[in-house]
Design an enzyme around this catalytic site. Sequence first.
Site, mmCIF file in Angstrom:
data_model
loop_
_atom_site.group_PDB
_atom_site.id
_atom_site.type_symbol
_atom_site.label_atom_id
_atom_site.label_comp_id
_atom_site.label_asym_id
_atom_site.label_seq_id
_atom_site.Cartn_x
_atom_site.Cartn_y
_atom_site.Cartn_z
ATOM 1 N N GLY A 198 0.795 -1.224 0.000
ATOM 2 C CA GLY A 198 0.000 0.000 0.000
ATOM 3 C C GLY A 198 0.825 1.270 0.000
ATOM 4 O O GLY A 198 0.300 2.350 0.306
ATOM 5 N N HIS B 49 8.841 6.013 4.870
ATOM 6 C CA HIS B 49 8.235 6.839 5.915
ATOM 7 C C HIS B 49 7.512 5.956 6.917
ATOM 8 O O HIS B 49 6.962 4.917 6.584
ATOM 9 C CB HIS B 49 7.267 7.867 5.330
ATOM 10 C CG HIS B 49 6.284 7.297 4.355
ATOM 11 N ND1 HIS B 49 6.620 7.019 3.049
ATOM 12 C CD2 HIS B 49 4.976 6.955 4.497
ATOM 13 C CE1 HIS B 49 5.555 6.528 2.426
ATOM 14 N NE2 HIS B 49 4.549 6.467 3.280
#
Length: 113
Positions: free
Chosen positions: A92, A99
Site C-alpha cells: 500500500g 516513511h
Amino acid sequence: MDCLFCKIVVGEIPARKLYEDDQIIAFHDIAAQAPVHFLLIPKKHIATLHDLDAETDNALAGHMLFTAQRLASEQGCQDGFRVVVNCNDLGGQTVHHIHMHVLGKRQMHWPPG
Ligand code: 5GP
Ligand code: ZN
C-alpha cells in the site's frame, strides 16, 4: 529529483513540521486518517523498507523509531498509538521515500483493510 518527500526535505514543497534534525523530519500527513497522523522520514532518499541497509542505516532506523515514540507522547498519545510502514505496492505504499506513519487519538482496529 522526482520524489515528493525529497522536495519536502529541501523545502520545495511546504509541510507542517513537528520535528527536524540533521537526519530526519516529522510532519503532519496532508490527509490525516486520525486526530494525530504524522509521518517520519529520513532526509536521505531511501525508497522502501526493503532498501534500508542493515549496517549503514541501523542507527537511522533506531533514531526514527525512538523519535516516533517521543513525538507520539508529545502529541498526547500516551494511551496508545499505531506505527505503520507500508512497503511497495502490495503493502500500500504510494510515496516511494520510506516513511513511518504515526496515528493516534482514536481507536485502531485489526486487521487493516
Ligand atoms: P503511503 O501510502 O505511501 O504509506 O503514505 C503516503 C502518505 O503521504 C499518505 O498518507 C498521504 O496522505 C501523504 N502525503 C502525500 N502527499 C503529501 C504531501 O504533499 N504532504 C504531506 N504532508 N503528506 C502527503
Ligand atoms: Zn526521496
